[in-house]
Design a protein around this motif. Structure first.
Motif, PDB file in Angstrom:
ATOM      1  N   ALA A  24       9.826  -3.208  -0.524  1.00 52.89           N
ATOM      2  CA  ALA A  24       9.946  -1.614  -0.574  1.00 52.89           C
ATOM      3  C   ALA A  24       8.745  -0.913  -1.046  1.00 52.89           C
ATOM      4  CB  ALA A  24      11.223  -1.331  -1.317  1.00 52.89           C
ATOM      5  N   LEU A  25       7.942  -1.741  -1.818  1.00 50.25           N
ATOM      6  CA  LEU A  25       6.559  -1.091  -2.458  1.00 50.25           C
ATOM      7  C   LEU A  25       5.364  -1.422  -1.510  1.00 50.25           C
ATOM      8  CD1 LEU A  25       7.360  -2.461  -6.220  1.00 50.25           C
ATOM      9  CD2 LEU A  25       7.865  -0.225  -5.073  1.00 50.25           C
ATOM     10  N   MET A  26       5.594  -1.841  -0.629  1.00 52.21           N
ATOM     11  CA  MET A  26       4.448  -2.200   0.226  1.00 52.21           C
ATOM     12  C   MET A  26       3.975  -0.760   1.239  1.00 52.21           C
ATOM     13  SD  MET A  26       5.021  -5.831   2.270  1.00 52.21           S
ATOM     14  CE  MET A  26       5.191  -7.213   1.107  1.00 52.21           C
ATOM     15  N   PRO A  27       2.965  -0.812   1.934  1.00 53.96           N
ATOM     16  CA  PRO A  27       2.706   0.466   2.717  1.00 53.96           C
ATOM     17  C   PRO A  27       3.531   0.311   3.930  1.00 53.96           C
ATOM     18  CG  PRO A  27       0.545  -0.861   2.013  1.00 53.96           C
ATOM     19  CD  PRO A  27       1.729  -1.891   1.526  1.00 53.96           C
ATOM     20  N   PHE A  29       3.401  -0.394 -14.491  1.00 52.32           N
ATOM     21  CA  PHE A  29       2.841   0.564 -13.289  1.00 52.32           C
ATOM     22  C   PHE A  29       3.812   1.889 -13.166  1.00 52.32           C
ATOM     23  CE2 PHE A  29       0.940  -3.252 -11.633  1.00 52.32           C
ATOM     24  CZ  PHE A  29      -0.473  -2.846 -11.168  1.00 52.32           C
ATOM     25  N   TYR A  30       4.961   1.698 -13.381  1.00 56.93           N
ATOM     26  CA  TYR A  30       5.941   2.927 -13.401  1.00 56.93           C
ATOM     27  C   TYR A  30       5.533   3.951 -14.209  1.00 56.93           C
ATOM     28  CZ  TYR A  30       9.024   1.200  -9.492  1.00 56.93           C
ATOM     29  OH  TYR A  30       9.573   0.872  -7.986  1.00 56.93           O
ATOM     30  N   TRP A  64       3.267  -2.255   6.898  1.00 58.88           N
ATOM     31  CA  TRP A  64       3.569  -3.569   6.233  1.00 58.88           C
ATOM     32  C   TRP A  64       4.893  -3.886   6.106  1.00 58.88           C
ATOM     33  CZ3 TRP A  64       0.391  -7.896   6.787  1.00 58.88           C
ATOM     34  CH2 TRP A  64      -1.003  -7.292   6.682  1.00 58.88           C
ATOM     35  N   GLY A 117       6.323   5.154  -8.241  1.00 62.49           N
ATOM     36  CA  GLY A 117       5.810   4.850  -6.622  1.00 62.49           C
ATOM     37  C   GLY A 117       6.811   5.336  -5.727  1.00 62.49           C
ATOM     38  N   THR A 118       6.602   5.153  -4.536  1.00 62.15           N
ATOM     39  CA  THR A 118       7.410   5.498  -3.514  1.00 62.15           C
ATOM     40  C   THR A 118       8.220   3.895  -3.335  1.00 62.15           C
ATOM     41  OG1 THR A 118       5.747   4.821  -1.829  1.00 62.15           O
ATOM     42  CG2 THR A 118       6.183   7.185  -2.331  1.00 62.15           C
ATOM     43  N   PHE A 145       5.930 -11.643  -3.375  1.00 62.45           N
ATOM     44  CA  PHE A 145       4.742 -11.565  -4.239  1.00 62.45           C
ATOM     45  C   PHE A 145       4.777  -9.909  -4.990  1.00 62.45           C
ATOM     46  CE2 PHE A 145       1.904 -14.710  -2.014  1.00 62.45           C
ATOM     47  CZ  PHE A 145       2.338 -15.775  -2.571  1.00 62.45           C
ATOM     48  N   ILE A 146       5.054  -9.000  -3.763  1.00 66.67           N
ATOM     49  CA  ILE A 146       5.735  -7.834  -4.443  1.00 66.67           C
ATOM     50  C   ILE A 146       6.788  -7.409  -3.378  1.00 66.67           C
ATOM     51  CG2 ILE A 146       3.672  -6.605  -5.267  1.00 66.67           C
ATOM     52  CD1 ILE A 146       3.541  -4.837  -2.808  1.00 66.67           C
ATOM     53  N   TYR A 160       6.035  -4.362 -13.729  1.00 73.23           N
ATOM     54  CA  TYR A 160       6.146  -3.319 -13.037  1.00 73.23           C
ATOM     55  C   TYR A 160       6.582  -1.996 -13.815  1.00 73.23           C
ATOM     56  CZ  TYR A 160       6.484  -6.137  -8.958  1.00 73.23           C
ATOM     57  OH  TYR A 160       6.047  -6.957  -7.865  1.00 73.23           O
TER      58      TYR A 160
END
Lengths: 265, 329, 258
Positions: A196-199, A43-44, A202, A49-50, A192-193, A40
């Protein structure tokens, strides 16, 4: 209650016997935590991300690792095989309700395993260098609420697992269904993730399901992703879901066991 | 003429086991600190076995039976000592050695569970690299001795235990081993299957001259199959010799129970002691084991009018139990 | 080799005896990886890219890692479940047979139901290749094949290591999952996104870096150094080391038998 305590004592005793397992479990939890955090972090680096700031996410991951034994998908192979081979009928001889036997067995072995693992993982995670450490809770209130929701969450998970056992009466095989159960539980529980990071869509689906109340809610409360006031509302939601799941499970099991008796096992 | 196919000399085996006491407190203690102790599973074991012999290897649970068998099969390396089986040291050159032996574990299946035995046999043929012709001959021979014709095409899981054990025997013998280890072959079998299996084993030994080492808790197996027993207890060999000798040694003198027509005469026998006598019955014990019962009965009929006679003898089980007791194992 | 296929056939026969369980298992193994790649997709929806790697590039590595892992799971199930072989004493039986112990252990089981996962990861691999601009040359095809072989070899070696662990204890197996499950997950991202110490461990100790980051640099045209492309050959060293450790394990088993 007495019965429950002796169940717990037995599970704890069993868990202690397997020292290598316990140490291996701690190391595994720890490694998974580090690995996820490193991924992560990468990624950050390209900008946030949101959904969650990195600091919250790091604590979120460590807590999930530390309390994983409470809220994971692991099912009891003894119970599963007793259903598959029909030995479950013998449980009727005992003077306790089968649903509560399962409930006690599952939740007590979870608490025993957690008791062994969570403290070392939390301790090590708290003192890690380089911004990959677990932060303390924002306030005493947050911590209390976290503990309460975690506890309720474990019971919700236990009642979901009981429903899975009941499902085996219909499929009569647990080999494949266990992995389907695992996949769905982990995905919709944010394994899996993080949810809060999902669209958005979802996220909504995940939050409507009771799984996230066990696997996601307590940790978001701790990290401050949910504030106390909102958190209190969720406690009510947890109670409602717990009631629904337990009643549903008990009724279904009673119905099935009647048939088991009629067929003679 | 008969060569010694197995020689075991001064074999010892020690294990380290962790000690645990009951209770939550001790469980926590042992979580942080483990106590170990060394146990002598085998202690200076010596014996040898001739080709074609059937030997019963007996002893109570935990005496070291399976440790010895494992060493002779090459599965376990002893802490000390020498073992030569058919010219090999079992744990060295494992692949070559194990072609000489066949093993049947009564508690575990060596056959593939979901397919018929014949498929398992075919696979074993490849595993043991048996030439096709030799395989066919041996299979036919075994099918005949073990009566397999009707069961060889049924999936193993559907066979009865007795049928399965016969197939297990066949699977252990396909590669024509010199030595056959049978580890509790009759465990769990019903009386009829036990008799049938014993007959099969006996026949195999007679026809193929295969050396058989048998471990069992069933003394009837021993009686039916072996002349010689090796008794092991607490890792030591306590007895090695014929079963009959031990029977004679430990058998209490035979007891005769009599019923006869009413009499007030007191029985008087030179070769026997009267244990008790009423007006219609008596029980008598022979003074020596080699006394002929017929003579005693003859003498008795002279004295009283016998209605019924029964002779009590100790069973082998009783004798062995007594033996275990006496040797404190 | 012939022997292996015979036992595989035997295993397939057994599994087809239980049709319903087989179908459900196949679906289950499909579902897990499907949801996993969806999760990766969600991450990229949120963050666009990781380092300078795009979704399809990561999906390619995901496919590579999971495809070969699933192959290993299917063919080497006997090693994966070696704790059972030890626990129920089956290993003793293998020791009384005149064949190599490692090969026999592999032959213990063959899990056909992993086919669902294999097909699905293959699809991920194919789709991601079609979305990435790769200049296919003879060398690049060779490198691609090498990457797959190397990746399989690493998982093979890890499975051996995991099985070897059982000779000492069958209770701490979870720990070995760090290498198998963890390795699978680590290798789904190019290892240059990780911190240095982590990267070094997964290049020189458990060499996922040499089947993943280095060759993929060459494959995707991020580097023209052909040496990067042939690094997967190095996995053989890791494999041989693991075989050696296995032999030590067997020796240990022979002296304790537990």
């Amino acid at each position: 209650m007495r019965k429950y305590i002796s169940f717990f004592k037995l599970s704890f005793n069993v868990a202690l016997q397997y020292r290598t397992s316990a140490i291996a479990g701690i190391l595994t939890q720890f490694f998974w935590g580090i690995m996820q955090i490193l991924i992560y972090r990468a990624f950050y680096k390209n900008g946030a991300g949101t959904g969650m700031v990195l600091e919250q996410l790091v604590s979120y991951i460590w807590l999930r690792q530390a309390f994983y034994s409470l809220i994971n998908h692991v099912t009891d192979s003894d119970i599963k095989s007793s259903i598959e081979n029909g030995n479950v009928a013998f449980e009727l001889i005992k003077p306790i309700n089968l649903y509560w036997i399962w409930f006690s067995k599952t939740s007590s072995s979870r608490m025993a395993a957690c008791l062994l693992k969570c403290i070392p993982v939390i301790l090590i995670a708290s003192i890690l260098p380089g911004n990959i450490n677990l932060n303390g809770p924002a306030s005493l209130g947050t911590f209390v609420l976290f503990a309460v929701t975690l506890f309720l969450g474990m019971f919700i998970m236990t009642s979901i697992i009981n429903l899975f056992y009941i499902g085996i009466f219909y499929t009569m095989t647990s080999k494949g269904t266990t992995s389907i159960f695992y996949a769905l539980l982990e995905f919709f529980g944010g394994g899996f993730i993080p949810i809060a990071l999902m669209p958005k869509l979802w996220q909504t689906i995940c939050y409507l399901l009771p799984i996230s109340l066990a696997t996601d809610l307590p940790f978001r409360i701790y990290t401050g992703n949910i504030n106390i006031l909102e958190g209190l509302k969720y406690v009510v939601v947890q109670f409602i879901w717990l009631g629904i799941l337990v009643v549903l499970g008990s009724i279904l099991l009673k119905k099935i066991m009647k048939n088991v008796v009629i067929q003679g096992g | 003429m008969e060569k010694e196919i197995i020689q075991v000399k001064h074999i010892s085996k020690r294990f380290k086991v962790s000690k645990r006491e009951a209770g939550l407190k001790n469980a926590i203690k042992s979580f942080f600190k483990r106590n170990y102790k060394i146990i002598n599973s085998l202690d200076d074991i010596n014996f040898s076995i001739k080709e074609g012999e059937i030997v019963g290897y007996i002893g109570p649970n935990g005496a070291g039976k399976s440790t010895t068998i494992k060493i002779m099969c090459g599965i376990l390396v002893p802490t000390a000592g020498e073992c030569i089986v058919n010219g090999f040291i079992p744990w060295k050159d494992r692949k070559k050695y194990v072609k000489n032996i066949g093993v049947v574990f009564g508690q575990r299946s060596g056959l593939w569970w979901d397919v018929p035995p014949i498929d398992s046999f075919e696979l074993l043929k490849d595993i043991y690299e048996i030439p096709q012709k030799q395989y066919e001959e041996k299979l036919n021979e075994l099918m005949e001795y073990l009566n397999l014709q009707d069961i060889i095409n049924i999936p193993t899981r559907q066979l009865s235990l007795g049928q399965r054990m016969r197939c297990e025997l066949a699977s252990a013998l396909l590669h024509n081993p010199k030595i056959l280890f049978l580890d509790e072959p009759t465990i769990g079998l019903d009386a009829v299957s036990k008799l049938a299996l014993r007959k099969c084993i006996k026949q195999l030994n007679e026809k193929t001259n295969v050396t058989i080492i048998l471990t069992t808790h069933d003394m009837q197996d021993i009686e039916a199959l072996t002349e010689r027993i090796i008794l092991i207890g607490k890792g030591k060999i306590l007895y090695d010799g014929s079963l009959n000798d031990i029977k004679n040694q430990y058998n209490e003198n035979r007891k005769i129970n009599l019923k006869f027509k009413y009499t007030d005469k007191i029985i008087n026998l030179p070769n026997a002691n009267i244990l008790e006598q009423t007006e219609e019955s008596a029980s008598i014990v022979l003074k020596h084991n080699d006394e002929s019962i017929a003579d005693v009965l003859n003498e008795l009929t002279n004295q009283v009018e016998v209605v019924d006679v029964s002779i009590e003898e100790m069973s082998t089980d009783d004798i062995i139990a007594k033996l275990y007791n006496e040797l404190k194992i | 080799m012939k022997l292996y296929f015979k036992t595989v056939l035997m295993n397939i026969k057994s599994q087809l005896e239980y049709k319903k369980a087989f179908i459900i298992s196949t679906f289950g193994s499909f579902l897990i990886t499907f949801l996993l790649i969806i999760a990766v997709y969600f991450l990229f929806l949120n963050f666009n890219q990781v380092g300078d790697w795009t979704f399809y590039e990561v999906a390619f590595l995901f496919g590579l890692s999971y495809f070969n892992f699933s192959l290993a799971e299917m063919f080497l199930r006997g090693l994966d479940h070696f704790d059972e072989t030890i626990r129920n004493g089956e290993f003793d039986r293998l020791m009384i047979r005149p064949q190599n112990l490692l090969i026999q252990s592999i032959c213990m089981e063959f899990d056909l139901s992993k086919i669902g996962r294999i097909v699905q990861t293959l699809i991920v691999l194919v789709i991601s290749i079609s979305k990435i601009n790769i200049d296919w040359t003879k060398y690049k095809i060779l490198v691609f094949i090498l990457m797959n072989i190397g990746c399989f070899i690493i998982f093979f070696a890890i499975f051996i290591l995991k099985a070897t662990f059982c000779f000492w204890t069958i209770n701490g197996l979870e720990f070995m999952n760090i290498l198998s499950e963890g390795g699978k997950k680590v290798a789904q991202y190019p290892i240059n996104i990780y911190e240095k110490w982590f990267r070094l461990f997964f290049t020189y100790i458990v060499p996922f870096g040499i089947v993943n980051y280095f060759p993929v640099m060459y494959l995707f045209g991020k580097s023209n150094n052909l040496y990067f492309g042939i690094t997967p050959i190095g996995t053989i060293v890791f494999f041989v080391t693991c075989i050696f450790i296995w032999e030590i394990g067997v020796k240990h088993y022979e002296s304790t038998g537990s």
